[in-house]
Design a protein around this motif. Structure first.
Motif, short mmCIF file in Angstrom:
data_model
loop_
_atom_site.label_atom_id
_atom_site.label_comp_id
_atom_site.label_asym_id
_atom_site.label_seq_id
_atom_site.Cartn_x
_atom_site.Cartn_y
_atom_site.Cartn_z
N UNK A 24 54.84 57.27 37.72
CA UNK A 24 54.17 56.02 37.42
C UNK A 24 53.65 55.39 38.69
N UNK A 25 52.48 54.69 38.57
CA UNK A 25 51.92 53.99 39.72
C UNK A 25 52.83 52.88 40.20
N UNK A 26 53.78 52.48 39.33
CA UNK A 26 54.67 51.38 39.67
C UNK A 26 56.06 51.86 40.06
N UNK A 27 56.23 53.17 40.31
CA UNK A 27 57.51 53.69 40.74
C UNK A 27 57.29 54.60 41.94
N UNK A 28 58.33 54.75 42.73
CA UNK A 28 58.28 55.65 43.88
C UNK A 28 59.40 56.67 43.77
N UNK A 29 59.08 57.91 44.12
CA UNK A 29 60.08 58.94 44.30
C UNK A 29 60.33 59.03 45.80
N UNK A 30 61.40 58.38 46.26
CA UNK A 30 61.62 58.23 47.69
C UNK A 30 61.69 59.57 48.41
N UNK B 38 39.45 46.29 52.74
CA UNK B 38 40.43 46.21 51.66
C UNK B 38 39.73 46.33 50.32
N UNK B 39 38.61 45.61 50.17
CA UNK B 39 37.87 45.64 48.91
C UNK B 39 37.30 47.02 48.63
N UNK B 40 36.74 47.66 49.66
CA UNK B 40 36.07 48.95 49.44
C UNK B 40 37.05 50.07 49.17
N UNK B 41 38.31 49.92 49.61
CA UNK B 41 39.30 50.98 49.44
C UNK B 41 39.98 50.95 48.07
N UNK B 42 39.70 49.94 47.29
CA UNK B 42 40.37 49.79 46.00
C UNK B 42 40.13 50.94 45.03
N UNK B 43 39.02 51.64 45.19
CA UNK B 43 38.71 52.73 44.26
C UNK B 43 39.46 54.01 44.58
N UNK B 44 40.07 54.11 45.76
CA UNK B 44 40.76 55.35 46.12
C UNK B 44 42.26 55.17 46.35
N UNK B 45 42.71 53.92 46.49
CA UNK B 45 44.12 53.69 46.79
C UNK B 45 44.60 52.41 46.12
N UNK B 46 45.69 52.48 45.37
CA UNK B 46 46.29 51.25 44.84
C UNK B 46 46.67 50.33 45.98
N UNK B 47 46.54 49.03 45.76
CA UNK B 47 46.84 48.05 46.79
C UNK B 47 48.11 47.28 46.44
N UNK B 48 48.94 47.05 47.44
CA UNK B 48 50.14 46.25 47.24
C UNK B 48 50.52 45.59 48.55
N UNK B 49 51.27 44.51 48.46
CA UNK B 49 51.76 43.86 49.66
C UNK B 49 53.00 44.57 50.17
N UNK B 50 53.39 44.26 51.38
CA UNK B 50 54.61 44.85 51.93
C UNK B 50 55.83 44.41 51.14
N UNK B 51 55.86 43.18 50.68
CA UNK B 51 56.99 42.70 49.86
C UNK B 51 57.05 43.48 48.56
N UNK B 52 55.91 43.76 47.96
CA UNK B 52 55.90 44.55 46.73
C UNK B 52 56.35 45.98 47.00
N UNK B 53 55.97 46.53 48.16
CA UNK B 53 56.41 47.87 48.52
C UNK B 53 57.93 47.92 48.70
N UNK B 54 58.48 46.91 49.36
CA UNK B 54 59.93 46.84 49.55
C UNK B 54 60.64 46.80 48.19
N UNK B 55 60.10 46.03 47.26
CA UNK B 55 60.70 45.95 45.93
C UNK B 55 60.66 47.30 45.22
N UNK B 56 59.54 48.02 45.36
CA UNK B 56 59.44 49.35 44.76
C UNK B 56 60.45 50.32 45.37
N UNK B 57 60.59 50.25 46.68
CA UNK B 57 61.55 51.13 47.37
C UNK B 57 62.97 50.85 46.90
N UNK B 58 63.31 49.60 46.82
CA UNK B 58 64.69 49.25 46.41
C UNK B 58 64.95 49.58 44.96
N UNK B 59 63.89 49.64 44.14
CA UNK B 59 64.06 49.94 42.72
C UNK B 59 64.06 51.44 42.45
N UNK B 60 63.72 52.24 43.46
CA UNK B 60 63.59 53.69 43.26
C UNK B 60 64.95 54.34 43.08
#
Length: 204
Positions: free
Chosen positions: A2-8, A182-204
């Motif tokens: 899932x785009x909202x999960x990470x496999x660490x 940032x705007x132009x890269x949206x079509x090739x890479x999902x965007x998230x903040x560092x805080x959101x990334x930390x939350x994903x990592x901790x939830x993995x």
């Protein structure tokens, strides 16, 4: 996955060019008066992700922009860079030198990859390292958004490596360049903040 999960086990934080010569007060760019706006906040944001990745057992990979020493030690500098940054001189971004290294706040990296152009994949061992380590997903931050970060994300995309852009973990020498990239890269890479990334990592 899932785009909202990470496999660490298969994910790495890719730190693009956050080096002493770019960011430290004693580095080459500070000597030349080319200071990155918002650098302290960027580094703090990236440190939160790096700390979370290490705590979760994930990978931290650093790319290091490199000026290869030529005959007599003078760096081999591309014409466009010499024009843009005329203050660069012998010893700057030299492999093994202090200025070439990852800033202390973010080290150590599990792998460090020298690069000579914008993309971290161009003429480097990065793809080899990622494939051998079983990494297929990258959280990407660093500098500059419109240079090394953008080029690396695009090259990851064409290699079927899933890359996510840390929007407040990268920066440029102008806010306009940062935001437009940032705007132009949206079509090739999902965007998230560092805080959101930390939350994903901790939830993995």
């Amino acid at each position: 996955m899932s785009a909202h999960r990470l496999d660490i086990e298969h994910t790495a934080l890719l730190i693009v060019d956050l080096q002493n010569d770019f960011l430290h007060p004693d580095g080459a760019y500070a000597r030349g008066g080319a200071n990155l706006p918002g650098a302290a906040a960027l580094v703090a944001n990236m440190k939160s992700v790096a700390d979370a990745m290490r705590a979760a057992g994930g990978w931290v990979v650093s790319t290091q922009f490199t000026l290869v020493p030529g005959r007599g030690g003078e760096p081999l500098i591309s014409p466009h860079l010499k024009q843009l940054r005329p203050f660069l001189r012998k010893g700057d971004f030299q492999p093994g030198a202090w200025g070439h290294g990852l800033i202390d706040e973010l080290g150590p990296a599990d792998f460090s990859v020298e690069k000579v152009a914008y993309s971290a994949f161009y003429m480097t061992r990065l793809e080899f390292v990622l494939r051998k380590a079983g990494i297929d997903t990258l959280l990407v931050g660093g500098i500059v958004t419109n240079g090394g970060v953008a080029s690396t994300l695009r090259d990851a995309h064409v290699r079927d490596i899933h890359a996510k852009l840390l929007t407040d973990g990268c920066g440029a020498f102008s806010q306009e360049a940062h935001q437009s990239s940032i705007a132009s890269l949206g079509s090739i890479a999902p965007k998230l903040t560092c805080a959101e990334a930390v939350a994903l990592i901790k939830a993995a």
